[in-house]
Design an enzyme around this catalytic site. Structure first.
Site, PDB file in Angstrom:
ATOM      1  N   GLU A 128      -6.099   9.077   0.887  1.00 31.29           N
ATOM      2  CA  GLU A 128      -6.376   7.631   0.859  1.00 31.29           C
ATOM      3  C   GLU A 128      -7.385   7.227  -0.222  1.00 31.29           C
ATOM      4  O   GLU A 128      -7.200   6.218  -0.883  1.00 31.29           O
ATOM      5  CB  GLU A 128      -6.870   7.128   2.217  1.00 31.29           C
ATOM      6  CG  GLU A 128      -5.818   7.143   3.321  1.00 31.29           C
ATOM      7  CD  GLU A 128      -4.611   6.248   3.042  1.00 31.29           C
ATOM      8  OE1 GLU A 128      -4.680   5.369   2.168  1.00 31.29           O
ATOM      9  OE2 GLU A 128      -3.577   6.457   3.704  1.00 31.29           O
TER      10      GLU A 128
ATOM     11  N   HIS B 238       1.191   5.177  -2.118  1.00 27.11           N
ATOM     12  CA  HIS B 238       1.583   6.538  -1.718  1.00 27.11           C
ATOM     13  C   HIS B 238       2.824   7.086  -2.413  1.00 27.11           C
ATOM     14  O   HIS B 238       2.863   8.259  -2.777  1.00 27.11           O
ATOM     15  CB  HIS B 238       1.832   6.588  -0.206  1.00 27.11           C
ATOM     16  CG  HIS B 238       0.590   6.512   0.615  1.00 27.11           C
ATOM     17  ND1 HIS B 238      -0.319   7.540   0.684  1.00 27.11           N
ATOM     18  CD2 HIS B 238       0.084   5.532   1.411  1.00 27.11           C
ATOM     19  CE1 HIS B 238      -1.328   7.208   1.482  1.00 27.11           C
ATOM     20  NE2 HIS B 238      -1.101   5.979   1.937  1.00 27.11           N
TER      21      HIS B 238
ATOM     22  N   HIS C  80       0.831  -1.205   0.000  1.00 23.68           N
ATOM     23  CA  HIS C  80       0.000   0.000   0.000  1.00 23.68           C
ATOM     24  C   HIS C  80       0.871   1.263   0.000  1.00 23.68           C
ATOM     25  O   HIS C  80       0.630   2.196  -0.766  1.00 23.68           O
ATOM     26  CB  HIS C  80      -0.926  -0.033   1.220  1.00 23.68           C
ATOM     27  CG  HIS C  80      -1.597   1.261   1.499  1.00 23.68           C
ATOM     28  ND1 HIS C  80      -2.596   1.770   0.701  1.00 23.68           N
ATOM     29  CD2 HIS C  80      -1.398   2.172   2.473  1.00 23.68           C
ATOM     30  CE1 HIS C  80      -2.989   2.943   1.190  1.00 23.68           C
ATOM     31  NE2 HIS C  80      -2.280   3.207   2.258  1.00 23.68           N
TER      32      HIS C  80
HETATM   33  N1  TIH Z   1      -7.141  -1.347   1.293  1.00 30.22           N
HETATM   34  C1  TIH Z   1      -5.791  -0.965   0.957  1.00 30.22           C
HETATM   35  C2  TIH Z   1      -5.095  -2.102   0.181  1.00 30.22           C
HETATM   36  O1  TIH Z   1      -5.634  -3.207   0.096  1.00 30.22           O
HETATM   37  O2  TIH Z   1      -4.012  -1.881  -0.328  1.00 30.22           O
HETATM   38  C3  TIH Z   1      -4.958  -0.630   2.160  1.00 30.22           C
HETATM   39  C4  TIH Z   1      -5.505   0.517   2.979  1.00 30.22           C
HETATM   40  C5  TIH Z   1      -5.697   1.790   2.611  1.00 30.22           C
HETATM   41  C6  TIH Z   1      -6.201   2.612   3.617  1.00 30.22           C
HETATM   42  C7  TIH Z   1      -6.416   2.005   4.711  1.00 30.22           C
HETATM   43  S1  TIH Z   1      -5.954   0.376   4.537  1.00 30.22           S
HETATM   44 FE   FE2 Z   2      -2.283   5.009   3.364  1.00 31.15          FE
END
Ligand code: TIH
Ligand code: FE2
Length: 311
Positions: free
Chosen positions: A222, A182, A177
């Site tokens: 996010e 990011h 992630h």
């Molecule tokens: N759901 C995202 C993923 O599977 O990569 C990770 C997250 C983003 C924000 C909070 S958890």
């Molecule tokens: Fe994040």
């Protein structure tokens, strides 16, 4: 990311009301969630080897001090296999659904199968582009610390890998992630300005405003989307790093709303699964201006607002 929510962080709020004045004030020691203690519903809860690995990496992250080199993590073949699986899935959807700034920055980074990139490698690129840096963190930080880091161009990143049983979606941030979601956009100057705006606002925020900013962060950094012509593209890292969330966004199943940082934001949770709504920006430039005007509204105590002689 490594930002905690009201429910996980409220107990620690009293010790963190103190304003952040420099990056040294960002305390990396206090972890409020997603460290080594996995919840019962975590896919790795019944996997002792996974838990042990998480404990080891959490301890390693805690030893890092700002300004010192970041220790590389020796990822295991299993972890590399998970990285490969996510990369393969995502390379199917990203070209179509990621915003243009993201796609422009992506090739600057050496993302390929067979090797999980190290944070120091990311920093070499970020140093040469926007001056941002990533640093390891064991788990979720108090939002005042996490957001304060952004004001000083520091992004706190987890280093552990998601559990191999669920590569397409994790409810918690993990290294995939952070790196795929990011890091690339931190090399884009317009995006860098936008995310820093949230950090700058946090420096002047009281505890209540910190919770508000946590949501603004959530619905932009996010899970934000941005207009491109008559289409909507993903820039939120939670969308970009998850095949499931990307497909969900691309299907048009979620509502689209305009972001207004001056208005109360809907509640958010790591446990909600795919988002029911995405907030849309016209551009990163527009988003930054919006967030900087919100930040400016916090900079002075209520009693002084609108006083031209002080502003
Ligand atoms: N759901 C995202 C993923 O599977 O990569 C990770 C997250 C983003 C924000 C909070 S958890
Ligand atoms: Fe994040």
């Amino acid at each position: 990311n490594a930002i905690a929510q009201a429910s996980t962080a409220s107990g620690a709020a009293t010790s963190t009301s103190q304003r952040i004045l420099s990056i040294q004030d960002v305390d990396n020691g206090q972890i409020l969630g997603f460290g080594a203690d996995l919840a019962e519903d975590h896919p790795g809860f019944h996997d002792p080897a996974y838990k042990q690995r998480r404990t080891w990496l959490a301890e390693l992250a805690k030893t890092h001090r700002i300004g010192t080199p970041i220790p590389d993590v020796a990822y295991s073949p299993d972890e590399v296999a998970t990285w490969d699986a996510v990369l393969e899935e995502l390379s199917e959807l990203l070209p179509q659904h990621a915003c243009r700034e993201y796609l422009r920055c992506l090739p600057l980074f050496d993302f390929r199968k067979g090797k999980v990139p190290q944070l120091e490698e990311m920093n070499a690129v970020l140093r040469a582009t926007t001056g941002w840096s990533v640093r390891p963190v064991a788990g979720l930080m108090h939002p005042r610390h996490f957001l304060g880091g952004l004001a000083f161009k520091h992004f706190h990143s987890t280093q552990y890998m998601r559990h191999p049983s669920k590569p397409s979606y994790t409810p918690e941030p993990d290294v995939v992630h952070e790196l795929i979601g990011h890091v690339p956009l931190l090399a884009d100057p317009d995006y860098a300005r936008l995310i820093q705006s949230i950090g700058l606002a946090s420096l002047a925020a009281d505890d209540k405003q910190i919770w508000h900013l946590t949501k603004v962060y959530w619905y932009t950094v996010e899970f934000g989307v941005v207009r491109e012509g008559d289409q909507v593209k993903a820039f939120g890292a939670g969308i970009l790093s998850s095949y499931g969330e990307l497909a969900h966004m691309a299907s048009g199943g979620a509502a689209l709303e305009r972001l207004d940082p001056f208005q109360p934001q809907p509640r958010m949770s790591y446990k909600d699964g795919f988002q029911k709504r995405y907030f849309v920006l016209d551009s990163f430039a527009e988003g930054s201006e919006l967030l900087r005007s919100y930040a400016a509204s916090l900079a002075l105590p209520e009693s002084l607002r609108g006083d031209a002689s002080v502003a």
